[in-house]
Design a protein around this motif. Structure first.
Motif, PDB file in Angstrom:
ATOM      1  N   TRP B 344      35.683  17.427  13.983  1.00 45.11           N
ATOM      2  CA  TRP B 344      36.598  16.506  14.652  1.00 45.11           C
ATOM      3  C   TRP B 344      35.826  15.660  15.637  1.00 45.11           C
ATOM      4  O   TRP B 344      35.374  16.144  16.656  1.00 45.11           O
ATOM      5  CB  TRP B 344      37.701  17.274  15.388  1.00 45.11           C
ATOM      6  N   TYR B 349      38.657   9.807  16.191  1.00 47.75           N
ATOM      7  CA  TYR B 349      39.966  10.073  15.605  1.00 47.75           C
ATOM      8  C   TYR B 349      40.807  10.852  16.589  1.00 47.75           C
ATOM      9  O   TYR B 349      40.318  11.713  17.293  1.00 47.75           O
ATOM     10  CB  TYR B 349      39.822  10.918  14.340  1.00 47.75           C
ATOM     11  N   ASN B 350      42.111  10.568  16.581  1.00 48.02           N
ATOM     12  CA  ASN B 350      42.957  11.430  17.406  1.00 48.02           C
ATOM     13  C   ASN B 350      43.403  12.616  16.567  1.00 48.02           C
ATOM     14  O   ASN B 350      43.139  12.692  15.373  1.00 48.02           O
ATOM     15  CB  ASN B 350      44.149  10.656  17.974  1.00 48.02           C
ATOM     16  N   ILE B 351      44.128  13.553  17.202  1.00 48.89           N
ATOM     17  CA  ILE B 351      44.391  14.833  16.553  1.00 48.89           C
ATOM     18  C   ILE B 351      45.260  14.658  15.310  1.00 48.89           C
ATOM     19  O   ILE B 351      45.076  15.355  14.309  1.00 48.89           O
ATOM     20  CB  ILE B 351      45.014  15.835  17.562  1.00 48.89           C
ATOM     21  N   VAL B 352      46.166  13.694  15.352  1.00 51.01           N
ATOM     22  CA  VAL B 352      47.065  13.536  14.211  1.00 51.01           C
ATOM     23  C   VAL B 352      46.309  13.020  12.991  1.00 51.01           C
ATOM     24  O   VAL B 352      46.444  13.547  11.879  1.00 51.01           O
ATOM     25  CB  VAL B 352      48.224  12.569  14.560  1.00 51.01           C
ATOM     26  N   SER B 353      45.480  12.004  13.194  1.00 54.55           N
ATOM     27  CA  SER B 353      44.747  11.500  12.032  1.00 54.55           C
ATOM     28  C   SER B 353      43.720  12.527  11.563  1.00 54.55           C
ATOM     29  O   SER B 353      43.416  12.621  10.384  1.00 54.55           O
ATOM     30  CB  SER B 353      44.080  10.155  12.330  1.00 54.55           C
ATOM     31  N   TYR B 354      43.232  13.335  12.513  1.00 57.34           N
ATOM     32  CA  TYR B 354      42.313  14.397  12.117  1.00 57.34           C
ATOM     33  C   TYR B 354      43.010  15.401  11.211  1.00 57.34           C
ATOM     34  O   TYR B 354      42.505  15.784  10.158  1.00 57.34           O
ATOM     35  CB  TYR B 354      41.754  15.091  13.362  1.00 57.34           C
ATOM     36  N   LEU B 355      44.210  15.821  11.614  1.00 54.74           N
ATOM     37  CA  LEU B 355      44.933  16.803  10.800  1.00 54.74           C
ATOM     38  C   LEU B 355      45.285  16.211   9.438  1.00 54.74           C
ATOM     39  O   LEU B 355      45.259  16.900   8.421  1.00 54.74           O
ATOM     40  CB  LEU B 355      46.206  17.248  11.522  1.00 54.74           C
ATOM     41  N   LEU B 356      45.589  14.928   9.433  1.00 54.53           N
ATOM     42  CA  LEU B 356      45.905  14.283   8.163  1.00 54.53           C
ATOM     43  C   LEU B 356      44.698  14.323   7.232  1.00 54.53           C
ATOM     44  O   LEU B 356      44.808  14.616   6.037  1.00 54.53           O
ATOM     45  CB  LEU B 356      46.321  12.829   8.424  1.00 54.53           C
TER      46      LEU B 356
END
Lengths: 212, 436
Positions: B344, B349-356
């Protein structure tokens, strides 16, 4: 993709042995340093931790923006450099090839020494004066609290005297040694192998579909 | 009427599927083999893709030095400064000294050991994900077709499936721990809390299609100890809790994370700090020390690098974790980037796009090694101990060690480092007798 086309052709020194992969690597590095802009400014070099370590960091960064190194007609410092300029500076650090002839080797050597000369000659007047040399020594030796400014000076003076004796021979008592010109500089390096000290060799990263 | 009945039927089937295929196996810790079958198909496909790519490339193989260090593009000269300068000349200061620093400077500009750790590891061959292919060369029709099928499978099939699994996992975690938290403190409560935590971790790992190999399970962290691991991504914690129960340490967040934190702390004594408390190092150390001193409490889990590194190296360990005392259980985590990049890059990247991104990768494959416990020696200070632990982790995981601070992702180098180098250089000159 991404490597600028349609701009001035890359210098002939470079066109020889750097493969397109290496240019891609360098371009990616350029983009990283410039933070995806088209040019790099001096501030962009602040983001390299390994470089902070280096006592002559200032001079090295300066060398990238020195118009003499960028083979531009005018003098002084550029504000920003493009990828072409970046490659031009990198070409000074190309390693020598097996298949170079005498003339190429000689030209090569001169180029590298010219680069070094520009690093010392900070006021761009074509001579390395005693003051300029002292500056370099002080930069290299700064940071050691036990070494006073006087010692740094005497080291510089001593080295300058030696340089004078090589270049001009015995000087009369009222002769003033103005400074080391580029020809004198070349003389000092005769017989010493600098080509192998001043190069950065690329490894062959043989990738097929290269991924980031 | 019939619509409602049909919806009810579907709902019942769905609940049965979820209970049977997901929750029960996770609760009991058994595997149905679905993940294994998926991985097998995936590996075969990627192997096929690699072979096709190799056939497509028509370049001749050059006989130049092959790189042993997969992350370097230039040959760095590792000669120490003293040797280099001695080689160049006689003892005094000369114009030649500038060579060494000049070259080092150029090497740093072309390729920087530190900054490259904050970008994803490069792959040796494409793994059919768009994000890992900067220059998509059209190789063959078959490969493109497979890639398109891959995109469809990943986004239309895997993503919703994983998303719902993750939702189930998080919901059961919150509900389960709240329920268990209502019980009075007893060994039953602890047992149930462990079951709930393990079950939800397993569901979440399945939600990421994670395949984890644990090595040396006999060295698993014991109660009253401190577990220390290298940090690559926020899911490191889930990877570890999949195999054991830990007391988490961290800052209190808002939002969904905050809800999870508040729920779990009722069931199990995790250590959550308020933002203001984190600044006070003594307070933090005191609380952790109290936790560790109680031998009945679960081992605490700490990531001493302080930030996510790209899993090719281990950076400086902050000494705070090593001043607490107690037994340290080091753990090395190494992800296989071929199937999905877990790193990460929080500045990109923020956490949401990372999880995506994680949920649309093929899978998360990693190896976890439990290393034998270590204790601080009498004559060691916290920094030396931290370095010793770090070396052990780096060696096991096959990562390189860098003396740099992970905080360099965002900040500049301290002046003290530069001065150190200059001191070394001038000490050398003085020693060679060139002064006055």
């Amino acid at each position: 993709p991404g490597v600028p086309r349609g701009s001035a052709p890359v210098t002939s020194l470079l066109a020889l042995a750097v493969t397109s992969e290496q240019i891609e690597h360098l371009h990616r590095r350029f983009k990283q340093l410039s933070q995806d802009q088209l040019t790099i400014r001096k501030e962009n070099f602040d983001s390299i931790p390994d470089l902070e370590f280096n006592p002559i960091r200032g001079k090295i960064v300066h060398a990238f923006f020195d118009k003499r190194n960028l083979r531009q007609e005018s003098d002084g410092l550029a504000d920003e450099i493009t990828f072409e300029d970046f490659l031009t500076i990198m070409s000074y650090f190309r390693p020598i090839e097996m298949n170079m002839d005498e003339e190429q080797l000689d030209r090569f050597r001169k180029e590298k020494l010219k680069f070094l000369f520009h690093m010392y000659d900070s006021d761009h007047d074509g001579k390395i004066t005693l003051q300029e040399y002292r500056n370099v020594v002080e930069e290299l030796l700064s940071g050691n609290p036990h070494l006073e400014k006087e010692s740094a000076r005497s080291i510089a003076d001593g080295a300058m005297m030696e340089a004078a004796s090589i270049c001009v021979g015995q000087m009369g008592p009222d002769q003033v040694y103005e400074g080391i010109t580029f020809e004198d500089f070349l003389k000092m390096w005769q017989g010493i192998d600098i080509e192998t000290k001043m190069h950065v060799r690329f490894l062959n990263v043989d990738t097929i579909a290269h991924c980031y | 009427m019939e619509v409602v009945w049909a919806v009810g039927q579907v709902g019942a089937v769905w609940v049965a599927v979820v209970l049977g295929l997901v929750m029960l196996p996770s609760a009991l810790g058994i595997s149905l083999g679905i993940s294994e079958a998926y991985m097998w198909v995936l590996v075969k496909t990627l192997e096929w893709a690699t072979i096709r790519l190799q056939k497509g490339a028509k370049k001749p193989q050059l006989q130049m030095p092959q790189t042993p260090n997969a992350n370097g593009i230039i040959e760095r000269d590792e000669t120490p400064m003293e040797k280099e300068i001695a080689l160049l000349h006689r003892a005094d200061f000369e114009f030649s000294h500038i060579f060494y620093f000049c070259r080092k400077g150029f090497e740093a500009i072309v390729e920087d050991e530190v900054t490259q750790r904050f970008s994803s590891e490069e792959l040796l061959s494409w793994n059919l994900l768009t994000r890992t292919n900067v220059n998509f060369h059209y190789i063959s029709l078959r490969l493109t077709v497979v890639w398109v099928i891959g995109v469809v499978v990943r986004y239309c099939f895997l993503l919703p499936l994983r998303f719902s699994l993750a939702a189930i996992g998080i919901t059961s975690m919150i509900v389960g721990t709240t329920v268990v938290g209502q019980l009075p403190n007893s060994s039953v409560k602890n047992y149930l809390s462990e079951v709930v935590h393990l079950m939800c971790s397993r569901i979440l790992v399945r939600a990421l299609s994670g395949t984890i190999h644990y090595h040396n399970k006999e060295n698993r962290p014991q109660k009253g100890g401190i577990c220390v691991a290298n940090h690559t991504s926020p899911i490191d914690a889930i990877i570890l809790t999949n195999d054991g129960c830990y007391a988490m340490v961290g800052q209190v967040h808002g939002g969904l994370m905050g809800i999870i934190q508040r729920a779990t702390v009722k069931a199990c004594p995790h250590v959550w700090f308020e933002r203001s408390e984190i600044k006070d190092r003594h307070l933090v150390t005191k609380r952790l020390r109290e936790h560790v001193a109680d031998k009945s409490k679960l081992p605490i889990l700490i990531f001493p690098e302080g930030t996510c590194i790209n899993n090719t190296s281990v950076m400086m360990f902050k000494k705070g974790s090593f001043e607490i005392g107690g037994t340290i259980y080091p753990v090395a985590i190494k992800y296989d980037p071929q199937f999905g990049d877990a790193f990460w890059n929080s500045s990109k990247y923020n956490i949401v796009s990372y999880l995506l991104r994680i949920m649309t990768s093929w899978a998360i494959v990693c190896n976890v090694w439990y290393l034998p416990p270590m204790v601080r020696k009498e004559d060691e200070d916290a920094v030396q101990f931290a370095n010793r632990v770090r070396s052990a982790i780096a060696r096991q995981g096959g990562l390189t060690e860098l003396p740099w601070d992970g905080g360099l992702k965002r900040a500049k180098v301290k002046d003290t480092f530069k001065e150190e180098q200059q001191k070394n250089y001038s000490k050398m000159l003085v020693r060679n007798g060139s002064v006055g």
